[in-house]
Design an enzyme around this catalytic site. Structure first.
Site, PDB file in Angstrom:
ATOM      1  N   HIS A   2      45.833  -8.840  32.341  1.00  0.00           N
ATOM      2  CA  HIS A   2      44.514  -8.336  32.737  1.00  0.00           C
ATOM      3  C   HIS A   2      43.701  -8.117  31.463  1.00  0.00           C
ATOM      4  O   HIS A   2      44.007  -7.213  30.691  1.00  0.00           O
ATOM      5  CB  HIS A   2      44.641  -7.035  33.535  1.00  0.00           C
ATOM      6  N   ASN A  44      40.720  -9.953  38.735  1.00  0.00           N
ATOM      7  CA  ASN A  44      40.111  -8.703  39.228  1.00  0.00           C
ATOM      8  C   ASN A  44      39.185  -8.056  38.199  1.00  0.00           C
ATOM      9  O   ASN A  44      39.343  -6.910  37.792  1.00  0.00           O
ATOM     10  CB  ASN A  44      41.185  -7.711  39.715  1.00  0.00           C
ATOM     11  N   ASN A  80      51.961  -0.585  39.596  1.00  0.00           N
ATOM     12  CA  ASN A  80      52.011  -1.328  40.859  1.00  0.00           C
ATOM     13  C   ASN A  80      52.543  -2.724  40.594  1.00  0.00           C
ATOM     14  O   ASN A  80      51.904  -3.476  39.857  1.00  0.00           O
ATOM     15  CB  ASN A  80      50.597  -1.406  41.448  1.00  0.00           C
ATOM     16  N   ASP A 122      52.008  -8.474  33.009  1.00  0.00           N
ATOM     17  CA  ASP A 122      51.138  -7.626  33.837  1.00  0.00           C
ATOM     18  C   ASP A 122      50.470  -6.551  32.966  1.00  0.00           C
ATOM     19  O   ASP A 122      50.284  -5.407  33.396  1.00  0.00           O
ATOM     20  CB  ASP A 122      51.883  -7.000  35.021  1.00  0.00           C
TER      21      ASP A 122
END
Ligand SMILES: [Zn+2]
Ligand SMILES: [Zn+2]
Length: 430
Positions: free
Chosen positions: A56, A88, A274, A301
């Site tokens: 991310h 996202n 998560n 992640d």
């Protein structure tokens, strides 16, 4: 033309060699090679540059957490030469325009190849397929699509997405989380969540989606990639699917290989993530699956968050932890220090296989004629982990832990992005 010679490095197959890089290519691998810039690499392991299929970078939209520049600097320090940036962002990467913007920001930064991941559904809302074809045909040439952060929970939409990407060899990366089973969930559902009184996140919420999606992939004849496996049951489903010939690949994060839900007892939201940290039995199953090939890759992640999103009560805190600068060390701990696997496997799970899943021919192999994307590791180093060096965010769950190995040099397109452990400024490498 200036050439770089890496002297006396050990390849993943154990051979000790010199590597000569000219322009952006690995020109020769052999012994007694000469060149303009000679770097002593004795004692170092030379591996194909790492490829993170799950990062991310937060830009556009959340630049307080991370930017493409700081995220890719962090990646280079971790030995990466390519990262795949999740969709996202704000705006969501669901159009050709946004993915091209992210690709350009990566080129401008110059530290690693940034491959934007396209959203599967418009706005990550799970209602309508995004323009997958337009993103694939854009200058960003998107091949990996994901609503990560959210699950594509509608089975019909998932089936259509699988059908769509099959036509051009793309892949859907699923964040497996049945939303109805995880409403309000805060941590792994189990003994610890009951004791702490935090809402539990059952393993079945992950496993039921994985079971459904491998069957859908089989039905459609498409391939599917499962993000961040976190439970023993997920491993068993993927193992079953592979034995049945279903075209599925799976990833595990460093934190799910090392940390358990016992850490939630501290009530420190640094451990809130998560999917959630699970039990010791899950960790052991994930490790075994990474070693035996059931799990194909390690992906970080890397999920940066500003301090205020983590410096609060557990229930209010954001999910996620950073991990680009520590991923290789955790992989070394699990595969090498355990005595259960080898550097070939580490190179596969952090480089060759993620590059293959993404259809990326510029990364994943250290060989003559290939683009010079590689990393050199000192396997004997022991590091006490401090905060991330380059990332804007400090939500690092390994702070104050000792981890093995250190990235000494990273070379991207034939240029040092990291030299002797230090980030090289873009101006210096241009
Ligand atoms: Zn996810
Ligand atoms: Zn993610």
């Amino acid at each position: 033309m200036n050439s770089i010679v890496l002297k006396g490095a050990q390849l993943s197959d154990g051979r000790e060699v010199d590597i000569r890089i000219t322009a952006d290519k690995i020109e020769a691998i052999g012994s007694n090679l000469a060149g303009d810039q000679v770097i002593d690499c004795s004692g170092l392991i030379a591996l194909a540059g790492f490829v993170d299929l799950h990062t991310h970078l937060r830009e556009p939209g959340y630049e307080a957490s991370e930017t493409v520049l700081t995220g890719t600097q962090s990646a280079a320090l971790g030995g990466f030469t390519a990262v795949h940036a999740m969709a996202n962002t704000d705006p969501v990467a669901d159009t050709a325009g946004v993915v091209e913007q992210i690709r350009s920001l990566g080129i401008e930064a110059g530290y690693v190849d940034v491959f934007p991941i396209g959203a599967v559904t418009v706005g990550l809302e799970g209602k309508q397929l995004a323009e997958l074809g337009a993103m694939a045909q854009s200058k960003a040439a998107v091949k990996v699509f994901s609503d990560d952060g959210k699950c594509v929970s509608d089975p019909l939409l998932m089936r259509r997405a699988l059908e769509y990407v099959k036509a051009f060899g793309g892949v859907i990366a699923q964040h497996a989380q049945e939303p109805r089973l995880t409403e309000g969930a805060q941590m792994n559902a189990g003994l610890v969540s009951s004791e702490l009184g935090l809402a539990g996140w059952p393993a079945v919420a992950e496993e039921s989606i994985i079971a459904r999606d491998v069957l859908l992939a089989e039905h459609v004849g498409s391939r599917i990639h499962i993000c961040h496996l976190s439970t023993k049951g997920s491993v068993e489903i993927v193992r079953w699917a592979k034995s049945r010939g279903i075209n599925v690949t799976a990833e595990v994060t460093p934190h799910h290989l090392l940390l358990t839900d016992e850490l939630a007892r501290s009530y420190d939201p640094i451990y809130k993530v998560n999917p959630p940290l699970r039990t010791e039995a899950d960790v052991l199953a994930l490790r075994e699956a990474l070693i035996d090939g059931t799990i194909d890759i390690v992906a970080t992640d890397h999920a940066p968050h500003p301090i205020e999103a983590k410096d609060c009560e557990w229930n209010a805190a954001a999910f996620g932890m950073v991990g680009l600068e520590t991923a290789a060390s955790v992989a070394q701990l699990v595969l090498i220090e355990s005595g259960k696997s080898d550097w070939k496997r580490l190179e596969s799970v952090l480089s060759s296989k993620p590059a293959e899943i993404a259809g990326d021919g510029n990364h994943g192999e250290l060989a003559v004629g290939r683009t010079a994307n590689l990393t050199l590791i000192d396997p004997k180093a022991q590091r006490k982990i401090a905060r991330e060096t380059a990332s804007k965010s400090v939500n690092n769950p390994y702070t104050d832990r000792e981890l093995p190995g250190a990235v000494i040099h990273t070379i991207f397109n034939g240029r040092f992005t990291v030299l002797n452990g230090a980030l090289q400024k873009q101006e210096e490498i241009a």
